[in-house]
Design a protein around this motif. Structure first.
Motif, PDB file in Angstrom:
ATOM      1  N   MET A 103       1.032  -1.135   0.180  1.00 33.03           N
ATOM      2  CA  MET A 103      -0.126   0.081  -0.063  1.00 33.03           C
ATOM      3  C   MET A 103       0.731   1.350  -0.119  1.00 33.03           C
ATOM      4  SD  MET A 103      -2.975  -0.692   2.804  1.00 33.03           S
ATOM      5  CE  MET A 103      -4.761  -1.568   2.162  1.00 33.03           C
ATOM      6  N   GLY A 104       1.842   1.407   0.756  1.00 35.34           N
ATOM      7  CA  GLY A 104       2.842   2.365   0.982  1.00 35.34           C
ATOM      8  C   GLY A 104       3.434   2.507  -0.503  1.00 35.34           C
ATOM      9  N   GLN A 105       3.880   1.660  -1.200  1.00 31.30           N
ATOM     10  CA  GLN A 105       4.499   1.610  -2.226  1.00 31.30           C
ATOM     11  C   GLN A 105       3.651   2.135  -3.197  1.00 31.30           C
ATOM     12  OE1 GLN A 105       6.602  -2.683  -2.018  1.00 31.30           O
ATOM     13  NE2 GLN A 105       7.470  -1.462  -3.654  1.00 31.30           N
ATOM     14  N   ALA A 106       2.371   1.846  -3.290  1.00 30.63           N
ATOM     15  CA  ALA A 106       1.308   2.145  -4.331  1.00 30.63           C
ATOM     16  C   ALA A 106       1.098   3.848  -4.104  1.00 30.63           C
ATOM     17  CB  ALA A 106       0.101   1.556  -4.133  1.00 30.63           C
ATOM     18  N   HIS A 128       3.772   5.620  -5.931  1.00 30.30           N
ATOM     19  CA  HIS A 128       3.984   5.693  -7.395  1.00 30.30           C
ATOM     20  C   HIS A 128       2.521   6.424  -7.740  1.00 30.30           C
ATOM     21  CE1 HIS A 128       6.970   2.951  -6.673  1.00 30.30           C
ATOM     22  NE2 HIS A 128       7.562   3.062  -7.831  1.00 30.30           N
ATOM     23  N   ASN A 129       1.547   6.761  -7.155  1.00 31.95           N
ATOM     24  CA  ASN A 129       0.372   7.134  -7.262  1.00 31.95           C
ATOM     25  C   ASN A 129      -0.438   8.103  -6.333  1.00 31.95           C
ATOM     26  OD1 ASN A 129      -2.213   7.614  -8.618  1.00 31.95           O
ATOM     27  ND2 ASN A 129      -2.936   5.438  -9.080  1.00 31.95           N
ATOM     28  N   SER A 130      -0.058   9.232  -6.213  1.00 33.30           N
ATOM     29  CA  SER A 130      -1.044   9.943  -5.119  1.00 33.30           C
ATOM     30  C   SER A 130      -2.344  10.081  -5.302  1.00 33.30           C
ATOM     31  CB  SER A 130      -0.374  11.468  -5.605  1.00 33.30           C
ATOM     32  OG  SER A 130      -1.000  12.087  -6.772  1.00 33.30           O
ATOM     33  N   GLY A 152      -6.404   7.526   2.464  1.00 34.51           N
ATOM     34  CA  GLY A 152      -5.501   8.665   2.745  1.00 34.51           C
ATOM     35  C   GLY A 152      -5.872   9.522   4.045  1.00 34.51           C
ATOM     36  N   ARG A 153      -7.039   9.179   4.370  1.00 30.00           N
ATOM     37  CA  ARG A 153      -7.515   9.738   5.826  1.00 30.00           C
ATOM     38  C   ARG A 153      -6.920   8.804   6.810  1.00 30.00           C
ATOM     39  NH1 ARG A 153     -10.910  12.870   8.652  1.00 30.00           N
ATOM     40  NH2 ARG A 153     -12.051  12.144  10.427  1.00 30.00           N
ATOM     41  N   LEU A 200      -3.294  -3.099  -9.769  1.00 30.74           N
ATOM     42  CA  LEU A 200      -4.773  -2.553 -10.188  1.00 30.74           C
ATOM     43  C   LEU A 200      -4.596  -0.967  -9.927  1.00 30.74           C
ATOM     44  CD1 LEU A 200      -6.709  -5.386  -8.939  1.00 30.74           C
ATOM     45  CD2 LEU A 200      -6.629  -4.640 -11.257  1.00 30.74           C
ATOM     46  N   ILE A 201      -4.202  -0.619  -8.700  1.00 24.62           N
ATOM     47  CA  ILE A 201      -4.199   0.745  -8.210  1.00 24.62           C
ATOM     48  C   ILE A 201      -3.228   1.803  -8.805  1.00 24.62           C
ATOM     49  CG2 ILE A 201      -5.875   0.183  -6.416  1.00 24.62           C
ATOM     50  CD1 ILE A 201      -3.271   0.448  -4.541  1.00 24.62           C
ATOM     51  N   THR A 202      -2.304   1.174  -9.275  1.00 18.89           N
ATOM     52  CA  THR A 202      -1.103   1.988  -9.867  1.00 18.89           C
ATOM     53  C   THR A 202      -1.122   2.072 -11.302  1.00 18.89           C
ATOM     54  OG1 THR A 202       0.460   0.204  -9.716  1.00 18.89           O
ATOM     55  CG2 THR A 202       0.233   1.681  -7.984  1.00 18.89           C
TER      56      THR A 202
END
Length: 321
Positions: free
Chosen positions: A9-12, A15-17, A167-168, A319-321
């Motif tokens: 998750m932290g890596q994602a 790479h993708n704010s 993010g929250r 999927l998310i990046t």
């Protein structure tokens, strides 16, 4: 790309704010079914190979926990079978012994970009006892003590108002989201946990190993899950709720011919197929050959033997990046 599954998750986020804006109920999450059912438990009810800490290292971020009590001692169970060597809290064991809440806290202190969802259900007691309101209050006290009861820099427990974005959770430093089956929960929980009746939907495909060939089991379960996702009616996927897809369900009261776990046997056949299907589903594509219908995004894929045959966290990362 190769990722560190303990920090996916932290890596994602690096790479993708845009990851910050994703509600946790729309985040693709690897899940662990009957997460504490390993170690000293009847082989037919064993659903995991790795400890909770190891599951976290393999990328699992959603945990399906079942709770049994015996005179104030809380431990994991799977149906009638118990896993007493997997107690939830330090109150339940001798000092210095590993306990599940401690493993989660230790992991999250070391991996600050990760968020976990803990779903507690099936609150039962050993024969001759009941899970009482006192037990509920004691269990909640353990949760608050072990995960943090007052929002501060040192606390991990999310104080709910609604389902937060990733993010929250990161901004607040509150990276444990509790779900509790409020229909069965007799104690005061509403300030510290999200009720499952209004935040969670689950789809269990009841296809039993003993009644299907492996290919038929895979095809029927895929079709059932995807048809549910495609439903836009009242029973369909609500993207504002956690949505859990149970991929391996319907074990029988038998073991394999060599005395091994049938859940493990099922996972070895089904997990790789469902990983691929999940990736297609989340992209809004059909996972059924010959079917072109678009489907809504699932949220959690709940696996037996999570992380044992797969690298599911990498799929979610991609999927998310």
């Amino acid at each position: 790309m190769s990722i560190n599954t303990a920090d996916w998750m932290g890596q994602a986020l690096l790479h993708n704010s845009g990851v910050r804006q994703i509600p946790m109920c729309q985040f693709p999450l690897p899940g662990s079914h009957d997460a504490g059912s390993y170690g000293g438990i009847n082989v037919k009810s064993k659903t995991q190979h790795f400890s909770i800490y190891e599951q976290l290292e393999h990328g699992v971020r959603y945990f399906d926990f079942r709770v049994r009590v015996d005179r104030g001692v809380f431990f994991s169970h799977h149906g009638a079978d118990e896993s007493r060597d997997n107690p939830y809290t330090a109150n339940s064991i001798q000092t210095g012994t590993t306990y599940l809440f401690g493993e989660i806290t230790r992991f999250l202190r070391a991996h600050i970009g990760e968020v976990v969802v803990l779903n507690f259900k099936d609150f039962t007691a050993v024969t001759g006892q009941d899970f009482t309101a006192t037990d509920a209050a004691d269990f909640m006290a353990c949760l608050l003590r072990d995960f943090g009861a007052v929002p501060s820099q040192n606390d991990l427990l999310y104080v709910p108002g609604d389902i937060p974005t990733y993010g929250r959770c990161i901004d607040l430093g509150q990276r444990i989201i509790l779900l509790i089956n409020d229909e069965a929960w007799p104690g005061e929980w509403s300030n510290w946990a999200l009720p499952t009746s209004t935040t969670l939907r689950e789809r269990f495909s009841d296809y039993k190993y003993a009644l299907h060939s492996w290919n038929t089991l895979v095809d029927d379960t895929l079709a059932d899950q995807q048809n549910y996702l495609a439903d836009t009616g009242s029973d369909g996927r609500d993207p504002g709720l956690f949505w859990v897809s149970q991929a391996v369900l319907g074990y029988t009261n038998m073991t394999t011919p060599n005395g091994g776990s049938q859940n493990k046997e099922g996972a070895s056949h089904l997990n790789p197929v469902f990983e691929t299907a999940y990736g297609q589903w989340w992209a809004g594509k059909s996972a059924i050959p010959g079917v072109t219908q678009n489907v809504q995004q699932p949220n959690v894929l709940l696996l037996d033997y999570s992380g044992f045959y797969d690298d599911f966290a990498t799929i979610c990362y991609n999927l998310i990046t």
